[in-house]
Design a protein around this motif. Structure first.
Motif, PDB file in Angstrom:
ATOM      1  N   PHE A  86       0.807  -1.204   0.000  1.00 35.51           N
ATOM      2  CA  PHE A  86       0.000   0.000   0.000  1.00 35.51           C
ATOM      3  C   PHE A  86       0.845   1.261   0.000  1.00 35.51           C
ATOM      4  O   PHE A  86       0.421   2.282  -0.512  1.00 35.51           O
ATOM      5  N   PHE A  87       2.014   1.173   0.573  1.00 42.26           N
ATOM      6  CA  PHE A  87       2.878   2.339   0.560  1.00 42.26           C
ATOM      7  C   PHE A  87       3.343   2.673  -0.843  1.00 42.26           C
ATOM      8  O   PHE A  87       3.614   3.828  -1.144  1.00 42.26           O
ATOM      9  N   THR A  88       3.445   1.662  -1.693  1.00 43.49           N
ATOM     10  CA  THR A  88       3.991   1.915  -3.024  1.00 43.49           C
ATOM     11  C   THR A  88       3.124   2.894  -3.796  1.00 43.49           C
ATOM     12  O   THR A  88       3.604   3.968  -4.166  1.00 43.49           O
ATOM     13  N   PRO A  89       1.856   2.573  -4.034  1.00 40.17           N
ATOM     14  CA  PRO A  89       1.045   3.566  -4.736  1.00 40.17           C
ATOM     15  C   PRO A  89       0.861   4.838  -3.913  1.00 40.17           C
ATOM     16  O   PRO A  89       0.796   5.931  -4.465  1.00 40.17           O
ATOM     17  N   TYR A  90       0.819   4.658  -2.601  1.00 38.11           N
ATOM     18  CA  TYR A  90       0.670   5.839  -1.757  1.00 38.11           C
ATOM     19  C   TYR A  90       1.808   6.812  -1.999  1.00 38.11           C
ATOM     20  O   TYR A  90       1.614   8.012  -2.115  1.00 38.11           O
ATOM     21  N   ALA A  91       3.028   6.261  -2.071  1.00 36.28           N
ATOM     22  CA  ALA A  91       4.188   7.118  -2.273  1.00 36.28           C
ATOM     23  C   ALA A  91       4.093   7.820  -3.615  1.00 36.28           C
ATOM     24  O   ALA A  91       4.387   9.012  -3.740  1.00 36.28           O
ATOM     25  N   ILE A  92       3.642   7.070  -4.624  1.00 37.80           N
ATOM     26  CA  ILE A  92       3.537   7.672  -5.946  1.00 37.80           C
ATOM     27  C   ILE A  92       2.497   8.799  -5.921  1.00 37.80           C
ATOM     28  O   ILE A  92       2.712   9.890  -6.463  1.00 37.80           O
ATOM     29  N   LEU A  93       1.398   8.531  -5.237  1.00 33.42           N
ATOM     30  CA  LEU A  93       0.357   9.554  -5.139  1.00 33.42           C
ATOM     31  C   LEU A  93       0.816  10.734  -4.291  1.00 33.42           C
ATOM     32  O   LEU A  93       0.555  11.886  -4.622  1.00 33.42           O
ATOM     33  N   ALA A  94       1.493  10.418  -3.203  1.00 32.59           N
ATOM     34  CA  ALA A  94       1.954  11.481  -2.321  1.00 32.59           C
ATOM     35  C   ALA A  94       2.911  12.392  -3.069  1.00 32.59           C
ATOM     36  O   ALA A  94       2.861  13.615  -2.935  1.00 32.59           O
ATOM     37  N   GLU A  95       3.727  11.765  -3.886  1.00 25.71           N
ATOM     38  CA  GLU A  95       4.670  12.556  -4.665  1.00 25.71           C
ATOM     39  C   GLU A  95       3.917  13.501  -5.580  1.00 25.71           C
ATOM     40  O   GLU A  95       4.262  14.676  -5.718  1.00 25.71           O
ATOM     41  N   SER A  96       2.838  13.005  -6.215  1.00 23.83           N
ATOM     42  CA  SER A  96       2.126  13.897  -7.128  1.00 23.83           C
ATOM     43  C   SER A  96       1.393  14.980  -6.363  1.00 23.83           C
ATOM     44  O   SER A  96       1.272  16.105  -6.827  1.00 23.83           O
ATOM     45  N   ALA A  97       0.935  14.611  -5.150  1.00 22.45           N
ATOM     46  CA  ALA A  97       0.287  15.637  -4.344  1.00 22.45           C
ATOM     47  C   ALA A  97       1.279  16.732  -3.987  1.00 22.45           C
ATOM     48  O   ALA A  97       0.973  17.918  -4.046  1.00 22.45           O
ATOM     49  N   LEU A  98       2.485  16.297  -3.650  1.00 23.84           N
ATOM     50  CA  LEU A  98       3.511  17.286  -3.324  1.00 23.84           C
ATOM     51  C   LEU A  98       3.824  18.126  -4.559  1.00 23.84           C
ATOM     52  O   LEU A  98       4.015  19.337  -4.471  1.00 23.84           O
ATOM     53  N   SER A  99       3.863  17.469  -5.719  1.00 29.88           N
ATOM     54  CA  SER A  99       4.128  18.212  -6.953  1.00 29.88           C
ATOM     55  C   SER A  99       3.068  19.287  -7.145  1.00 29.88           C
ATOM     56  O   SER A  99       3.345  20.388  -7.584  1.00 29.88           O
TER      57      SER A  99
END
Ligand SMILES: Nc1ncnc2c1ncn2[C@@H]1O[C@H](COP(=O)(O)OP(=O)(O)OP(=O)(O)O)[C@@H](O)[C@H]1O
Ligand SMILES: Nc1ncnc2c1ncn2[C@@H]1O[C@H](COP(=O)(O)OP(=O)(O)OP(=O)(O)O)[C@@H](O)[C@H]1O
Ligand code: SF4
Ligand SMILES: [Mg+2]
Ligand SMILES: [Mg+2]
Lengths: 321, 479, 315
Positions: B400-413
């Motif tokens: 779950f962290f994997t997609p979360y990290a990808i999403l979190a990164e885009s949120a930060l972007s």
């Protein structure tokens, strides 16, 4: 007979937190002395909460005693901390619940191999040989069928055999068996007990057999200690104690278990009234006095009876004697 | 080790794990392909360099959309030539022709026309070359497009002189006033139509160049062969043009279309693969490793170690993430490693707290006490007995962290805190949202990054599902 | 005849196939008598009881037979009729482990009073009065009604549960392992209580346990279950001293006895799988007297000594 384990005035207390600031002391084991020799089985019987398990765990240092002295194979192990590995090799424990005492993620082989690995049996084929022998010993045969199974694929009886095998692979000289058959179907209890007895005799192992079922103790032990609220109230040769119980508590325990008999239903059972009190605030004097049918007024509730040898090697702690 | 082999065969036995592995293999293969073909500084050098994309069509759909359309859309065209197609002496000078031809087949006008020359080379300081550009239409008419004159060299540099080698000379014909004048005279001369320069600009130069004129002065696309030529008039025979390009702006581009800046989404999305892999796997591995490790130690060892770890975890859990991130990216600038660090740093505590509580209950199991009783060391108990108890959960968390990290990164972007040196799916997606891609129906801009994020998540979910029977023997096939 | 059960079947659907937990069980129960159902764990004792009070899980795949309560067949009754007329009013049950299922946030008295409020529509006060009386009957002091479950010991909880089963004056009380979680001394207290109730109220009981010795304390008749079937049925006077079925014999001799010197025996082999039970007599793989016929044909119930035995030895 050479004594293998000597417990001298062992006390094991737990502190439990109650509320925010209060801590209470649970006197689970409160001054117990006992000697177990090589090849001897001592049964420890008593009701739930009387401290049987705590005593067993203290004896092999799974719990540190609060005070007292433990002498194992001639050396005082009460306070040693680091060099405990030899005790772990020499003394084993078998737990009550064969369902939770085996790691569900390990195969039977891994389970039996673990003590060998820990205690430095490095040769793989030697380990394999020991494991197969142990499985044969507990009559899980053919052993090859079992080594790759996981615990959940076995029945309760088979699991308990695995537990016994695990306790035996290191050739211990002492075993604590904590209600090893109470979770097993009645129809196969005898089988496990007989097996146990046979192996215990074969390897001349000293054993503390903990049980709440006095009837199985009869077939399995040489001596019996009856525990009540952290204390031993009666100790002696099993046959002797069962035939001729001195302590009123022992007598009621024995009476509480009927043999199957159609006449039973026309009789009231003689019972001990009430329930065992809490080990947090044990009664004064004789701990059994609030439930005792033969209480001596003005004595039992005040002074604590000390253990006396009333008959040959038959001790009892009761003011009646 | 047979254990590993067995576990693997167990893992491999289910179809879902095969699909998971296939997906992962694709993910990894694409990442490797990307890293080996695109430059590592792709982000700074190209993606975030708008100049690089000027000659790309803006918001173009992918090319394959034409398969589904009855009225085909014009593809983006870039023509180029680097060798003179002919040379002719002319009044003690030379003329070199650079011709490129293009077959216009669709019923549309190009969006724009750009001419480009690079590497103009000449030897005579006193007489630099002149470049004239023409187009010859399918109807045989020729239009003069542009004239490029080079100034004489006054400095004392030595020949040969090189122009436009660092950056090509770019001539955007659409809206060019010189061309407009030329078109005014072209229309008058050929069709006897008089239209002022403003009229020409209003119609659009592309329409006139690529159109045949109809009854009421409307232009329809003229189908056929167009030849664009750059004519170099020079004094030295060695003078020449390194490269001549003609760009005809189309309506569809490449495999995945372009965004509003004309950036090729295919390249950007491709570059997103290795980055997603790094962020996703990096964050989840580090987070679960640290989180589970500390949770196990905290729960099993207990006492002061436990107190310390839990205090620490609580503290971090209560630090507000956003202001800190803004501060950090202000200090360090948005950087990938910083994002990974922050995501890990703020996510391990929650895992630790949960794992600890699971360990506390696992610790009470009798088989743990049994392990103590046979003399197993603390480390051994934690690794061999406790870890497997929490492993399914930890694996699930990792997945779950994997997609979360990808999403979190885009949120930060989205908050402008992303790494500005490389494109990520999140950034592409967010940029699309910001530019109203949803509103405008630019599906090719929004869907692929979204799908890729889902794809990467699904990959790991499948692997997790396949992993389940390995870590949980209850689900194993009956042997 | 108060209750007559014939050919009762209860199968559960599972991934591996149907679990034949109760497979053609027949017995009857007279007024004021107690029937003991004994057998190894998993042989279908609880399922039989659950089938009688129609406490069925969702995955039941087969539920049939006749259950006659004073000439009324219960099986055809609708769920509503069964609930309003039979369950708890006529037949009540103390479920296995029920003492651990008391709601920890409600006072015990209220929980025990609930059937009265639901079934009889009594007010809370009236119901609690009756509960206090019942508590006295089962040997609890009346102030216990105001306690929460965690403030009671195991024995007290079990008494409260028994009181709850008695609230509506049922004709039949089914007790599923009512003492197996308790200490021997408490167990003895509960058994005395049950004996008292039997005598005072004249209630009929079905007493389910794996412990024959315990059952002999109260049961007038015994039904021995093996693998979903009743293999022997008879009076305590007949079965306990001279069991007929090889399984009953083995079961009795596996009990360690305090008052005699016989070593306990055991039944070799594993209990059967109820999804695919052994052919013929289900006990044949573990039976010391197995004959050719045993593995092929299911033995019929043979009348012996006023009861029956399901074994080829007696045909
Ligand atoms: N770790 C512990 N912390 C606090 N109290 C404990 C702990 N372990 C045991 N006790 C208490 O000590 C007393 C004796 O417990 P113990 O488990 O030794 O009894 P037992 O005779 O083995 O009972 P049983 O037959 O139920 O197993 C009980 O009151 C129990 O609640
Ligand atoms: N809902 C269910 N779904 C599937 N199988 C079930 C279900 N309930 C019970 N069983 C199975 O039916 C068989 C009989 O179960 P039952 O509970 O009646 O046994 P029991 O004799 O009461 O055992 P115990 O002495 O352990 O309580 C067992 O094999 C059990 O696993
Ligand atoms: S029928 Fe046969 S197998 Fe079954 S109990 Fe009787 S003798 Fe044994
Ligand atoms: Mg215990
Ligand atoms: Mg049951």
């Amino acid at each position: 007979m050479e004594p293998i384990l000597e417990l001298i005035d062992i006390k094991t207390y737990f502190s439990v937190r109650k509320g925010l600031f209060k801590t209470l002391t649970v006197k689970a084991v409160d001054g117990i002395s006992m000697t177990i020799s090589r090849g001897e089985v001592v049964a420890v019987v008593g009701e739930s909460g009387s401290g049987k398990t705590t005593l067993g765990r203290t004896a092999i240092k799974l719990i540190e005693p609060t005070s007292g002295k433990i002498v194992f194979k001639g050396s005082d192990i009460t306070n040693i901390k680091g060099d405990i590995k030899w005790i772990r090799k020499e003394a084993q424990i078998i737990f009550q619940d064969p369902f939770s005492s085996l790691n569900p993620y390990m195969t039977i082989k891994q389970i039996l191999e673990e003590p060998l690995i820990i205690h430095g049996v490095e040769d793989v084929s030697e380990r394999e040989e020991i494991i197969l022998r142990a499985l044969n010993n507990v009559r899980l045969s053919p052993p090859e069928d079992f080594i790759l199974k996981f615990p959940h694929m076995l029945s309760g009886g088979q699991r308990q055999r695995v537990c016994i095998a695990r306790a035996l692979v290191l050739n211990p000289s002492f075993i604590v068996a904590d209600e090893p058959v109470s979770m097993i179907d009645a129809s196969s209890r005898a089988e496990i007990l007989l097996l146990f007895r046979e192996l215990q005799e074969k390897y001349s192992i000293g054993m503390m057999y903990i049980t709440h079922d006095i009837a199985t103790a009869k077939y399995f032990s040489h001596n019996i200690s009856v525990m009540y609220l952290g204390k031993i109230v009666e100790y002696g040769p099993t046959k002797e104690v069962l035939k001729n119980p001195f302590h009123p508590y022992t007598a009621t325990l024995i009476n509480a278990i009927p043999d199957p008999d159609p006449e039973n239903r026309f009789r009231e059972r003689s019972i001990v009234p009430g329930e065992p009190p809490s080990p947090i605030n044990p009664p004064t004097g004789c701990r059994f006095h609030p439930r005792c049918p033969q209480i001596i007024d003005g004595k039992c509730s005040l002074s604590e009876p000390i253990s006396r040898e009333v008959d040959l090697k038959h001790f009892v702690a009761c003011h009646l004697y | 080790m047979s254990f590993i082999r067995e576990s693997f065969s167990e893992f491999w036995a289910s179809n879902i794990s095969k699909i998971g592995i296939l997906f992962l293999a694709i993910l990894v293969a694409v990442s490797i392909y990307t890293v080996t073909t695109l430059p590592l500084d792709f982000g700074v050098r190209y993606w975030y360099n708008p100049v690089y994309w000027v000659d790309y069509p803006k918001s173009a759909q992918p090319e394959w959309i034409n398969i589904f359309l009855s009225e085909k859309l014009m593809s983006h065209v870039e023509l180029s030539i680097s060798k003179a197609s002919g040379i002719k002496p002319y009044n003690n000078r030379f003329i070199k022709y650079y011709n490129v031809s293009y077959n216009h087949e669709c019923n549309q006008f190009p969006k724009f026309i750009t001419l480009r020359i690079s590497d103009l080379l000449f030897y005579r300081r006193d007489s630099p070359p002149i470049v004239r550009f023409y187009v010859t239409r399918p109807d045989g008419r020729t239009i003069e497009l542009y004239t490029l004159a080079i100034e004489t060299i006054s400095s004392n540099a030595t020949p040969p002189f090189r122009y436009f080698s660092m950056e090509p000379k770019r001539i955007l014909l659409s809206g060019d006033i010189y061309l407009a004048r030329s078109l005014v005279s072209f229309l008058y001369r050929e069709f006897n139509i008089s239209l002022g320069t403003s009229g020409v600009l209003e119609v659009g130069s592309e329409k006139i160049i690529f159109g045949s004129i109809g009854g009421d002065n409307t232009f329809t696309p003229l189908i056929g062969r167009y030849v664009f030529s750059a004519v170099l008039i020079c004094s030295d025979v060695n003078d020449g043009i390194g490269m001549f390009n003609v760009v005809l702006g189309g309506y569809v581009y490449g495999l995945m279309g372009t965004d509003v800046l004309g950036r090729d989404l295919f390249q950007g999305l491709l570059f997103g693969f290795p980055i997603a892999l790094i962020i996703g796997v990096g964050v989840s591995l580090l987070t679960t490793f640290i989180g589970a490790g500390l949770g196990i130690v905290s729960g099993y060892i207990g006492g002061r170690v436990d107190d310390f770890i839990q205090r620490f975890a609580d503290t971090i859990n209560n630090i507000p993430l956003l202001p800190l991130l803004i501060l950090l990216s202000f200090i360090f600038g948005g950087r990938l490693w910083l994002i990974i660090f922050v995501l890990v740093f703020f996510n391990w505590p929650s895992l630790t707290i949960i794992v600890r509580s699971m360990v506390l209950s696992a610790k009470a199991s009798q088989f743990i006490e049994a392990a103590v009783a046979i003399g197993a060391s603390r480390l051994r108990i934690m690794v061999k007995h406790i870890f497997p108890q929490v492993a399914p959960f930890v694996f699930a968390q990792m997945i779950f962290f994997t997609p979360y990290a990808i999403l979190a990164e885009s949120a930060l972007s989205f908050l402008g805190l992303g790494d500005v040196t490389m494109p990520t799916w999140g950034q592409i997606l967010e940029y699309g949202f910001k530019n109203g891609a949803v509103f405008l129906g630019y599906w090719w801009w929004i869907l692929p990054p979204g799908l890729f994020i889902v794809y990467s998540a699904v990959t790991f979910v499948f692997i997790a599902l396949g992993m389940e029977p390995v870590v949980n023997p209850r689900l194993r096939r009956w042997k | 005849m108060l209750l007559e059960v014939s050919n009762l079947r209860l199968y559960f659907k599972t991934l591996r196939g149907d679990v034949k937990a109760v497979d053609g069980v027949s017995f009857s129960l007279d007024k004021g008598k107690t029937l003991g159902i004994v057998g190894e764990s998993g042989c279908g004792k609880s399922s039989t009881a659950n089938a009688i009070v129609r406490n069925l899980p969702r995955n039941v795949s087969r539920y049939e037979g006749r259950i006659c309560l004073e000439d009324m067949d219960l099986i055809p009754l609708s769920e509503d009729e069964f609930r309003s007329k039979i369950r708890w009013r006529r037949i009540s049950m103390v479920f296995q482990g029920a003492m651990n299922s008391l709601n920890p946030v409600l006072k015990v008295g209220f929980q025990v009073a609930e059937p009265l409020i639901i079934h009889k529509g009594l007010s809370r006060g009236e119901a609690l009065k009756i509960v206090e009386e019942l508590f006295r009957l089962v040997g609890l002091s009346s102030e216990i009604v105001n306690r929460y479950p965690h403030e009671l010991s195991g024995g007290m909880k079990q008494r409260a549960i028994i009181a709850m089963a008695l609230t509506l004056n049922p004709d039949i009380l089914i007790l599923d392992e009512p003492t197996s979680a308790l200490d021997v001394s408490i167990q003895a207290q509960i058994m005395n209580l049950l004996k008292n109730l039997k005598r005072k109220l004249g209630i009929s009981m079905i007493f389910i346990t794996h412990d024959i010795a315990l059952a002999s304390d109260i049961c007038d008749e015994f039904g021995v279950m093996y693998a979903g079937e009743l293999v022997e049925l008879g009076s305590a006077e007949k079965i306990l001293p001279s069991p007929k079925h090889p399984y009953t014999q083995k079961l009795l001799s596996s009990i360690p006895r305090l008052h005699s010197d016989k070593t306990p025996e055991f039944i070799p082999g594993a209990p059967p799988d109820l999804v695919a039970p052994p052919s013929g007599c289900r006990f044949h793989p573990r039976c010391p007297y197995v004959m050719d016929k045993c593995s092929r044909e299911n033995p019929p119930n043979t009348l012996v000594n006023g009861g029956f035995v399901k074994c080829w030895l007696y045909k």
